[in-house]
Design an enzyme around this catalytic site. Structure first.
Site, mmCIF file in Angstrom:
data_model
loop_
_atom_site.group_PDB
_atom_site.id
_atom_site.type_symbol
_atom_site.label_atom_id
_atom_site.label_comp_id
_atom_site.label_asym_id
_atom_site.label_seq_id
_atom_site.Cartn_x
_atom_site.Cartn_y
_atom_site.Cartn_z
ATOM 1 N N TYR A 166 24.708 123.978 14.494
ATOM 2 C CA TYR A 166 23.602 124.684 13.825
ATOM 3 C C TYR A 166 22.445 124.979 14.774
ATOM 4 C CZ TYR A 166 26.050 124.357 9.434
ATOM 5 O OH TYR A 166 26.999 124.526 8.453
ATOM 6 N N ARG A 205 23.492 128.216 16.183
ATOM 7 C CA ARG A 205 23.335 129.308 15.215
ATOM 8 C C ARG A 205 21.858 129.640 15.001
ATOM 9 N NH1 ARG A 205 26.460 128.564 9.851
ATOM 10 N NH2 ARG A 205 25.665 130.687 9.570
ATOM 11 N N GLN A 239 23.538 134.669 0.476
ATOM 12 C CA GLN A 239 24.325 133.510 0.903
ATOM 13 C C GLN A 239 24.019 133.209 2.375
ATOM 14 O OE1 GLN A 239 28.635 133.927 -0.743
ATOM 15 N NE2 GLN A 239 27.719 135.961 -0.880
ATOM 16 N N ASN A 240 23.278 134.113 3.015
ATOM 17 C CA ASN A 240 22.992 133.974 4.439
ATOM 18 C C ASN A 240 21.911 132.924 4.689
ATOM 19 O OD1 ASN A 240 24.828 135.998 4.603
ATOM 20 N ND2 ASN A 240 23.328 137.608 5.056
ATOM 21 N N VAL A 241 22.035 132.252 5.817
ATOM 22 C CA VAL A 241 21.059 131.222 6.175
ATOM 23 C C VAL A 241 20.085 131.738 7.241
ATOM 24 C CG1 VAL A 241 22.564 129.310 5.504
ATOM 25 C CG2 VAL A 241 22.730 130.228 7.837
ATOM 26 N N HIS A 248 22.513 129.222 -0.152
ATOM 27 C CA HIS A 248 23.256 128.324 0.744
ATOM 28 C C HIS A 248 22.357 127.690 1.806
ATOM 29 C CE1 HIS A 248 27.321 130.464 -0.248
ATOM 30 N NE2 HIS A 248 26.953 129.643 -1.182
ATOM 31 N N GLY A 253 28.272 143.054 2.003
ATOM 32 C CA GLY A 253 28.636 142.183 3.107
ATOM 33 C C GLY A 253 29.108 140.806 2.733
ATOM 34 N N SER A 261 32.638 138.603 1.081
ATOM 35 C CA SER A 261 34.044 138.652 0.648
ATOM 36 C C SER A 261 34.190 138.077 -0.763
ATOM 37 C CB SER A 261 34.899 137.827 1.613
ATOM 38 O OG SER A 261 34.435 136.473 1.629
#
Ligand code: APR
Length: 236
Positions: free
Chosen positions: A59, A62, A92-94, A110, A176, A178
């Site tokens: 992380y 990231r 859902q993106n961090v 998330h 973007g 799934s």
């Protein structure tokens, strides 16, 4: 009794695909993160217990990468919608690219890379921006700090609030993602029959009911769609 739909409300449900054109990898596409890392090792409570230093390194990388990335035209087009609509971005993106593009109402279901939290039930959160989390860095209650990310098997945040926003939206744009991770993926079911429902992705196994599929890159499709919606608002 379902709540009233708000005619000027747009809700966006986004996933990693919207940040792909900012250079941030998705998870399941070719060369996605889960092709290069084991999610059990770096994104699960069991992985944390077994190798916390490996998880922190993953992380920290990231977080650094996300801080170096810039919002792209899809993020910016969504932010610009706020000039004529009430816009809620459920992501859902961090990463913080939606906020850096100017979106003012962003819900991270998330978690967020820019925060650390303690490992006790108190879940004390600390804003750390792009700083790394190191072994031995403790929360004020003496527990090791960890990334403020929802790992597989952990409770997802803000689901009731998110569902409520989608239920009252006149337009729902899914981009973007799934839609393969639950419960976040189940949020599409809250979209109302009368709402305009659009899904943008490079591919989609199972299109949720009532959604129009627009195949392609967010950077190519989202600016035109948002422009059309702004024109629509200017005529009302
Ligand atoms: N523009 C639009 N869509 C894109 C683009 C792009 N440039 N590039 C990829 N996509 C689409 C792909 O077609 C795919 O549908 O983005 C989606 C990415 O899917 P995933 O990799 O599964 O990512 P996501 O849906 O965000 O994952 C959900 O899974 O690993 C967990 O917690 C993590 O939040 C994440 C969740």
């Amino acid at each position: 009794m379902k709540p009233e739909i708000q005619s000027n409300k747009i809700v966006i449900l986004s996933g990693s695909g919207i940040s792909a054109e900012s250079g941030i990898p998705t998870f399941r596409d070719a060369n996605g993160l889960w092709h290069n890392y084991s999610w059990e090792a770096v994104a699960s409570p069991a992985g944390w217990r077994a190798h916390p230093e490996v998880v922190l390194e993953f992380y920290n990388e990231r977080r650094k990468h996300s801080a170096e990335a810039q919002p792209n035209i899809a993020h910016c087009a969504i932010a610009a919608l706020e000039s004529a609509y009430e816009v809620v971005v459920i992501t859902q993106n961090v990463d913080d690219l939606h906020e850096r593009a100017g979106s003012t109402n962003v819900i991270h279901v998330h978690g967020q890379l820019n925060y650390a939290r303690g490992t006790s039930d108190a879940r004390r959160r600390y804003r750390i921006n792009a700083a790394p989390i190191l072994m031995g860095q403790l929360c004020e209650d003496g527990t090791q700090l960890r990334p403020d990310i929802v790992w597989f098997g952990e409770d997802v945040e803000y689901m009731t609030e998110s569902r409520r926003h989608i239920e009252t939206a006149a337009k729902v744009l899914v981009v973007g993602t799934s839609l393969s991770v639950f419960p976040a993926a189940s949020l599409v079911k809250a979209a109302r029959g009368r709402a305009e429902k659009i899904l943008v992705a490079l591919d989609m196994d199972k299109l949720p009911f009532g959604f129009k599929f627009m195949r392609g890159k967010a950077g190519s499709i989202i600016p035109f769609l948002c422009e059309r919606w702004l024109e629509e608002a200017s005529k009302n």
